[in-house]
Design a protein around this motif. Structure first.
Motif, mmCIF file in Angstrom:
data_model
loop_
_atom_site.group_PDB
_atom_site.id
_atom_site.type_symbol
_atom_site.label_atom_id
_atom_site.label_comp_id
_atom_site.label_asym_id
_atom_site.label_seq_id
_atom_site.Cartn_x
_atom_site.Cartn_y
_atom_site.Cartn_z
ATOM 1 N N GLY A 51 0.843 -1.192 0.000
ATOM 2 C CA GLY A 51 0.000 0.000 0.000
ATOM 3 C C GLY A 51 0.877 1.240 0.000
ATOM 4 O O GLY A 51 2.008 1.212 0.489
ATOM 5 N N SER A 52 0.360 2.319 -0.543
ATOM 6 C CA SER A 52 1.153 3.543 -0.588
ATOM 7 C C SER A 52 0.263 4.752 -0.780
ATOM 8 O O SER A 52 -0.787 4.680 -1.418
ATOM 9 C CB SER A 52 2.180 3.486 -1.735
ATOM 10 N N VAL B 176 -3.390 -2.242 6.896
ATOM 11 C CA VAL B 176 -2.266 -3.050 7.383
ATOM 12 C C VAL B 176 -2.689 -3.807 8.641
ATOM 13 O O VAL B 176 -2.453 -5.017 8.776
ATOM 14 C CB VAL B 176 -1.044 -2.152 7.675
ATOM 15 N N ALA B 177 -3.332 -3.098 9.556
ATOM 16 C CA ALA B 177 -3.767 -3.718 10.812
ATOM 17 C C ALA B 177 -4.809 -4.802 10.575
ATOM 18 O O ALA B 177 -4.870 -5.793 11.325
ATOM 19 C CB ALA B 177 -4.320 -2.659 11.753
ATOM 20 N N ALA B 178 -5.630 -4.655 9.531
ATOM 21 C CA ALA B 178 -6.704 -5.614 9.246
ATOM 22 C C ALA B 178 -6.253 -6.756 8.335
ATOM 23 O O ALA B 178 -7.074 -7.522 7.851
ATOM 24 C CB ALA B 178 -7.886 -4.885 8.606
ATOM 25 N N ASP B 179 -4.936 -6.837 8.077
ATOM 26 C CA ASP B 179 -4.382 -7.900 7.231
ATOM 27 C C ASP B 179 -4.865 -7.793 5.789
ATOM 28 O O ASP B 179 -4.998 -8.784 5.089
ATOM 29 C CB ASP B 179 -4.709 -9.284 7.798
ATOM 30 N N ALA C 78 3.130 -0.809 3.961
ATOM 31 C CA ALA C 78 2.581 0.429 3.404
ATOM 32 C C ALA C 78 3.577 1.563 3.569
ATOM 33 O O ALA C 78 4.308 1.636 4.566
ATOM 34 C CB ALA C 78 1.258 0.796 4.079
ATOM 35 N N PHE C 79 3.594 2.430 2.586
ATOM 36 C CA PHE C 79 4.405 3.647 2.590
ATOM 37 C C PHE C 79 3.452 4.819 2.805
ATOM 38 O O PHE C 79 2.562 5.055 1.992
ATOM 39 C CB PHE C 79 5.133 3.771 1.242
ATOM 40 N N PHE D 258 7.613 3.727 6.652
ATOM 41 C CA PHE D 258 7.431 2.391 6.071
ATOM 42 C C PHE D 258 6.827 1.543 7.176
ATOM 43 O O PHE D 258 7.431 1.358 8.238
ATOM 44 C CB PHE D 258 8.782 1.849 5.615
ATOM 45 N N THR D 259 5.617 1.031 6.962
ATOM 46 C CA THR D 259 4.895 0.317 8.028
ATOM 47 C C THR D 259 4.587 -1.118 7.603
ATOM 48 O O THR D 259 4.487 -1.421 6.417
ATOM 49 C CB THR D 259 3.579 1.033 8.372
#
Length: 332
Positions: free
Chosen positions: A99-100, A137-140, A145-146, A272-273
């Motif tokens: 993701g970005s 990201v947290a929800a898979d 992600a940037f 960057f996560t």
């Protein structure tokens, strides 16, 4: 979700009639549903004009929150379908969901990832909302992600997500018409643009609030308008009707210039996560290195930003040069 899609369809088409056609509804039915939504919210969301329907200030506010919700739901459905297909197949194949936020570095980042991982099914989800990406990201729904964080307005990083800082403070430059009096200067001051109309994207997290904070601290109060469409924004800048802040890696469009702002009052933090335990540390290191290299390649093309980095982040450039030399030696 149905109500949110109705609002977005009206905003995107600019017409109740066109929105009804897009949604497969009759116009009276759509109008009734819009009235019901407005009554529930307590205010008008669109102005009805001869040229079509335009969002009110309240409408822009609601839409800025509705679009990320719709995007998340679409991503959830897409991810679920993809997982179902993989599970039903003969075997699971490797995949990477990136993701970005919008950035010119995205294409170069993907190219590096594809070259390094040719057998991996790599997908990209781009969203202007960093908060929406973090939630995915947290929800898979995303593996990495940037994102960027407006200075003074920290992002709510989910407790089960981790991050690494790409740039602790990226300065925001300004795009203005080539005919603007300040365009001839290598660096502009905020005061030089106090009489101009500034543009912000209402769907970007905290962008408006961060800009207002900077103006307030500088004792300025310029007019700020909300513009979502990039093509329209570019035309307004080129015509001299408005100015807007931009990423320092941005290229000037026709009839425009991009300039640093004295003192770098507008800035963001680049992150960057990722979710823990999804990818191995070596895999995360490699993805981060790909993103960093793509970003620095863009920075070096812009002389103004390269000069800024040489003054403020020389260690960043030195490390990149050392890595480039190591790669050359490895090939030799």
């Amino acid at each position: 979700m149905r109500h949110l899609r109705v609002l977005c369809a009206i905003a995107d088409t600019g017409s109740l009639r066109k929105a009804a056609l897009q949604l497969g509804m009759t116009q009276p039915s759509l109008t009734t549903q819009l009235h019901r939504i407005e009554r529930a919210i307590g205010g008008s969301l669109f102005t009805r004009e001869q040229t079509g329907s335009r969002p009110t200030a309240l409408g822009h506010s609601v839409l800025s929150r509705a679009r990320p919700v719709i995007a998340e739901m679409a991503a959830l459905v897409s991810a679920a379908r993809q997982e179902a297909r993989e599970t039903a197949g003969s075997g699971r194949h490797r995949r990477l969901r990136i993701g970005s936020v919008g950035s010119r570095a995205v294409a170069a980042w993907l190219r590096r990832v594809h070259e390094r991982l040719p057998d991996t099914d790599t997908t990209i989800h781009v969203d202007i909302s960093a908060s929406a990406l973090l939630r995915m990201v947290a929800a898979d729904q995303l593996d990495v992600a940037f994102v960027y964080e407006s200075e003074g307005f920290p992002l709510r990083v989910p407790p089960d997500a981790e991050h690494r800082v790409l740039m602790a403070r990226e300065p925001q430059f300004v795009a203005l018409s080539a005919g603007h009096p300040a365009a001839a200067r290598p660096v502009v001051h905020l005061a030089d643009l106090a009489g101009d109309t500034w543009m912000v994207d209402p769907t970007a997290d905290h962008e408006y609030a961060a800009m207002r904070r900077v103006f307030s601290e500088a004792g300025l109060n310029p007019r700020v308008v909300q513009v979502r469409d990039n093509a329209t924004a570019a035309e307004l800048v080129a015509s001299g009707e408005a100015v807007r802040h931009c990423q320092p890696t941005s290229l000037p469009g026709p009839g425009t210039v991009v300039r640093p702002v004295h003192g770098d009052p507008l800035a963001v933090r680049l992150l960057f996560t990722w979710r823990p335990r999804v990818l191995s540390p070596p895999a995360l290191d490699a993805l981060y290195a790909d993103l960093r290299a793509a970003y620095l390649d863009l920075a070096k093309v812009n002389p103004a930003y390269l000069a800024w980095l040489a003054r403020h982040e020389p260690v960043l450039l030195d490390r990149d040069q050392d890595r480039a030399q190591d790669r050359v030696q490895d090939r030799v």
